[in-house]
Scaffold this motif. Structure first.
Motif: not given
Length: 309
Positions: A6-8, A25-27, A29-38, A40-51
């Motif tokens: 989904d778009s913003a 908010r996306e930015a 979360l991405a700075e904390l490595s909790l989001l990464q680019r999928s 398909g061009g969107g975002w996918s969530a990352v677990s806190p442990e992996t982040a």
């Protein structure tokens, strides 16, 4: 995320938020490595442990490198312990008198004696007020020595009582257990550690010129008796100094000096060229300002205030 592509604007509509807020908010979360680019061009969530692993990996590598460097340096220094102890044992030999030159070498020797002191430190410190640089370097060593259970006896001159940095230093180490007294005149700077080593200046007029490190038992015995001689005549140093009014005039100082010499009012009047009545009035005023009950006590308190030497 249920709608990773989904778009913003679409996400904002679903969440009831402004699109700009979603982007912010996306930015974050991405700075904390909790989001990464999928893909398909969107975002996918990352677990806190992996982040956490991703985010902290560089810092952990840096810490590991620093720990390795510290361990290597420690090992190199510890490897020199044998040589140091051998050299120190040579310096500690009975009957040895050694001249130390250079301010850095002098400080190194005194620091070594202070850090290895086990039972006592006795100090004669002439010259009135202590230099603030000396106070800064002495305070941590003194507090560490007292914390180890060693005794410190420090004898200053009376004039040091009116020097605020010296008074603060005295109050701090006194609160930690040091014993401090003051006296009128001291012959030389002297430090005695554990009754086993003494440090004297080569030149009493220039303490930076060098020091003599003494371990000879006969000389040490004399220096210990010298310290005790002056210590037993000292007055206890207290942080709370009395307020004794304004500084005396030159005439009052002259009267005090002659009083301290045991002169009677008539003799003082004759020597100073003033009337006996004027001397009696000055003496009464000085006794009152100093809170003294006798001429002798007035002389002692005047010396403690630095009015006479």
């Amino acid at each position: 995320m249920l709608h990773p592509n989904d778009s913003a604007e679409q996400l904002a509509s679903r969440a009831g938020l402004d699109a700009a807020e979603v982007v912010r908010r996306e930015a974050a979360l991405a700075e904390l490595s909790l989001l990464q680019r999928s893909p398909g061009g969107g975002w996918s969530a990352v677990s806190p442990e992996t982040a956490a692993d991703t985010l902290l990996a560089p810092a952990l590598r840096d810490v590991l490198e620093r720990q390795t460097a510290i361990a290597a340096a420690r090992a190199q220094l510890h490897a020199l312990t044998g040589e140091y102890l051998e050299a120190r044992s040579m310096r500690s030999a009975k009957g040895r008198v050694e001249v130390i030159e250079g301010i850095d070498n002098i400080r190194s020797v005194i620091d070594d004696l202070a850090r290895n002191c086990k039972s006592s430190v006795d100090v004669l410190s002439p010259g009135g007020a202590l230099r603030e640089e000396a106070i800064r370097s002495a305070t941590p060593l003194d507090l560490d020595t007292l914390a180890r259970g060693a005794r410190i006896r420090l004898l200053l001159q009376h004039t040091a009582r009116k020097h605020k940095p010296t008074a603060r230093y005295a109050a701090e180490i006194s609160a930690a257990g040091a014993q401090i007294r003051t006296t009128g005149v001291l012959p030389s700077r002297l430090l005695i550690y554990d009754d086993e080593a003494a440090v004297l200046p080569v030149d009493t007029e220039d303490t930076a010129a060098g020091v003599v490190l003494v371990r000879d038992p006969a000389v040490l015995g004399f220096l210990q008796r010298l310290f005790v001689h002056h210590w037993e005549r000292g007055l206890e140093f207290t942080a709370e100094e009395e307020q004794n009014g304004p500084e005396p005039t030159q005439l009052e100082r002259d009267v005090l000096l002659l009083m301290a010499a045991g002169k009677k009012n008539e003799v003082i009047a004759h020597q100073l060229g003033v009337s006996p009545r004027s001397v009696s009035r000055i003496v009464a005023s000085l006794l009152d300002r100093l809170g003294a009950d006798s001429r002798f006590q007035a002389g002692v308190r005047a010396a403690m205030n630095g009015w006479i030497s």
